[in-house]
Every structure is written in structure tokens, then in C-alpha cells.
Scaffold this motif. Structure first.
Motif, mmCIF file in Angstrom:
data_model
loop_
_atom_site.group_PDB
_atom_site.id
_atom_site.type_symbol
_atom_site.label_atom_id
_atom_site.label_comp_id
_atom_site.label_asym_id
_atom_site.label_seq_id
_atom_site.Cartn_x
_atom_site.Cartn_y
_atom_site.Cartn_z
ATOM 1 N N ILE A 71 9.206 -0.492 17.116
ATOM 2 C CA ILE A 71 9.833 -0.235 15.854
ATOM 3 C C ILE A 71 8.950 -1.126 14.743
ATOM 4 N N GLY A 72 8.516 -2.028 15.179
ATOM 5 C CA GLY A 72 7.849 -3.083 14.253
ATOM 6 C C GLY A 72 6.318 -2.364 14.098
ATOM 7 N N THR A 73 5.951 -1.957 15.114
ATOM 8 C CA THR A 73 4.528 -1.146 14.859
ATOM 9 C C THR A 73 4.560 -0.122 14.105
ATOM 10 N N GLN A 74 5.735 0.738 14.329
ATOM 11 C CA GLN A 74 5.855 1.963 13.715
ATOM 12 C C GLN A 74 5.968 1.834 12.162
ATOM 13 N N ASN A 75 6.712 0.426 11.704
ATOM 14 C CA ASN A 75 7.018 0.259 10.434
ATOM 15 C C ASN A 75 5.599 -0.126 10.107
ATOM 16 N N GLN A 76 4.769 -0.914 10.497
ATOM 17 C CA GLN A 76 3.598 -1.491 10.025
ATOM 18 C C GLN A 76 2.493 -0.275 9.957
ATOM 19 N N LEU A 77 2.728 0.970 10.874
ATOM 20 C CA LEU A 77 1.739 2.076 10.453
ATOM 21 C C LEU A 77 2.358 2.656 9.026
ATOM 22 N N LYS A 78 3.469 2.698 9.059
ATOM 23 C CA LYS A 78 4.076 3.518 7.710
ATOM 24 C C LYS A 78 3.582 2.747 6.509
ATOM 25 N N THR A 79 3.558 1.420 6.446
ATOM 26 C CA THR A 79 3.192 0.356 5.581
ATOM 27 C C THR A 79 1.770 0.623 5.316
ATOM 28 N N ILE A 80 1.015 0.765 6.458
ATOM 29 C CA ILE A 80 -0.353 0.780 6.171
ATOM 30 C C ILE A 80 -0.935 2.300 5.614
ATOM 31 N N SER A 81 -0.013 3.432 5.982
ATOM 32 C CA SER A 81 -0.147 4.713 5.417
ATOM 33 C C SER A 81 -0.115 4.589 3.975
ATOM 34 N N LYS A 82 1.089 3.817 3.699
ATOM 35 C CA LYS A 82 1.377 3.934 2.117
ATOM 36 C C LYS A 82 0.347 3.262 1.374
ATOM 37 N N GLN A 83 -0.049 2.242 1.889
ATOM 38 C CA GLN A 83 -1.531 1.429 1.396
ATOM 39 C C GLN A 83 -2.415 2.168 1.230
ATOM 40 N N ARG A 84 -2.671 3.149 2.199
ATOM 41 C CA ARG A 84 -3.837 4.038 2.180
ATOM 42 C C ARG A 84 -3.913 5.092 1.192
ATOM 43 N N GLN A 85 -2.304 5.684 1.056
ATOM 44 C CA GLN A 85 -2.289 6.739 -0.047
ATOM 45 C C GLN A 85 -2.327 5.937 -1.356
ATOM 46 N N GLY A 86 -1.845 4.721 -1.596
ATOM 47 C CA GLY A 86 -2.244 4.012 -2.785
ATOM 48 C C GLY A 86 -3.697 3.878 -3.179
ATOM 49 N N GLU A 87 -4.321 3.066 -2.063
ATOM 50 C CA GLU A 87 -5.842 3.092 -2.227
ATOM 51 C C GLU A 87 -6.425 4.497 -2.635
ATOM 52 N N GLN A 88 -5.970 5.416 -2.000
ATOM 53 C CA GLN A 88 -6.610 6.761 -2.295
ATOM 54 C C GLN A 88 -6.278 7.329 -3.538
ATOM 55 N N GLN A 89 -5.266 7.138 -4.204
ATOM 56 C CA GLN A 89 -4.937 7.334 -5.346
ATOM 57 C C GLN A 89 -5.638 6.454 -6.592
ATOM 58 N N VAL A 90 -5.732 5.158 -6.374
ATOM 59 C CA VAL A 90 -6.719 4.284 -7.326
ATOM 60 C C VAL A 90 -7.989 4.840 -6.981
ATOM 61 N N TYR A 91 -8.480 5.222 -6.069
ATOM 62 C CA TYR A 91 -9.823 5.671 -5.837
ATOM 63 C C TYR A 91 -10.197 7.146 -6.585
ATOM 64 N N GLN A 92 -9.135 7.912 -6.340
ATOM 65 C CA GLN A 92 -9.030 9.316 -7.186
ATOM 66 C C GLN A 92 -8.988 9.113 -8.530
ATOM 67 N N SER A 93 -8.258 7.985 -9.130
ATOM 68 C CA SER A 93 -8.468 7.887 -10.757
ATOM 69 C C SER A 93 -9.618 7.182 -10.810
ATOM 70 N N GLN A 94 -10.068 6.364 -10.161
ATOM 71 C CA GLN A 94 -11.442 5.937 -10.419
ATOM 72 C C GLN A 94 -12.497 6.906 -10.496
ATOM 73 N N ILE A 95 -12.552 7.949 -9.713
ATOM 74 C CA ILE A 95 -13.553 8.859 -9.430
ATOM 75 C C ILE A 95 -13.306 9.805 -10.907
ATOM 76 N N TYR A 96 -12.027 10.005 -11.041
ATOM 77 C CA TYR A 96 -11.712 10.748 -12.394
ATOM 78 C C TYR A 96 -12.378 9.932 -13.664
ATOM 79 N N GLU A 97 -12.145 8.838 -13.786
ATOM 80 C CA GLU A 97 -12.472 8.005 -14.892
ATOM 81 C C GLU A 97 -14.067 8.069 -15.001
#
Length: 130
Positions: A71-97
């Protein structure tokens, strides 16, 4: 011998005088042996059951630990996934800018090229007219 049996006395195989029938005494002895054997088997069964209980308890604790770890590992993976999505959004906004900035710089470059061309024409016309 029958007279003794009538009074409740019996003679066994080794010719001892008994108060009970030798066949009943033998059956009692056999029953006693069977009871002892049953008691030993029951004690062995109790020991095996206790050992099985200890093993199953240990196994259950190990399973619970692994479940919590999973369960801990699964939660870590979810957290990492959300971080990756956040980073992806940041990168996409930087690309747009950067794309918007590139378009702005292209437009400015074209404007400056037109100005340069016009100024060169003015200079050429000035030099030709002199």
C-alpha cells in the motif's frame, strides 16, 4: 471353578484368584492401553495444532507487513505519477511560452528586416541622388 464363579471369584491365566472375570480384566487392560494411546495422540494433535497456529500467526503478520508495504509503495507511485503530471504541465506551459516568444521574435525579426530593407533603399537612393 464354576462354584467360585458363582460367588464372584475367578482364576486367571497364571492361576491367581481374582474378584473379576479375567476376560473383563483383559478388556479393561486393553481399554486402558487404547485410552493411553488416544491420550498420547490427542497430546500430539494439540501440539501440532499449536504449532500450526503459531506458524499461521507468523504468516499472517508477514502478510500484513507486506500488504502495508505494498500500500505504501502504491501510494508512492500515485504521488510520483501526480508529480510527473505536474511537471508535464509545467513543461507544456514552458513550451507554450517559448513558442509564443519565438513567434514574437520572428515577427520582430521580419519587422526589423523590412526596416533594414527600407533604410538600405533610402541610403541607396540618397547615394544615387547625390
Amino acid at each position: 471353578m464354576e462354584e467360585l464363579q458363582k460367588v464372584g471369584l475367578f482364576i486367571d491365566d497364571i492361576y491367581r484368584l481374582r474378584v473379576e472375570d479375567p476376560s473383563i480384566a483383559n478388556e479393561k487392560s486393553e481399554l486402558r492401553q487404547e485410552c493411553l494411546e488416544y491420550s498420547k495422540n490427542l497430546q500430539l494433535f494439540k501440539k501440532l495444532a499449536a504449532d500450526f497456529y503459531k506458524i499461521s500467526e507468523t504468516f499472517a503478520k508477514d502478510v500484513d507487513k507486506e500488504k502495508l508495504r505494498a500500500i505504501g509503495t502504491q501510494n508512492q507511485l500515485k504521488t510520483i505519477s501526480k508529480q510527473r503530471q505536474g511537471e508535464q504541465q509545467v513543461y507544456q506551459s514552458q513550451i507554450y511560452e517559448q513558442t509564443v516568444e519565438l513567434e514574437r521574435l520572428k515577427s520582430e525579426h521580419q519587422y526589423l528586416q523590412r526596416i533594414e530593407t527600407e533604410q538600405l533603399e533610402i541610403i541607396n537612393n540618397f547615394l544615387v541622388n547625390q
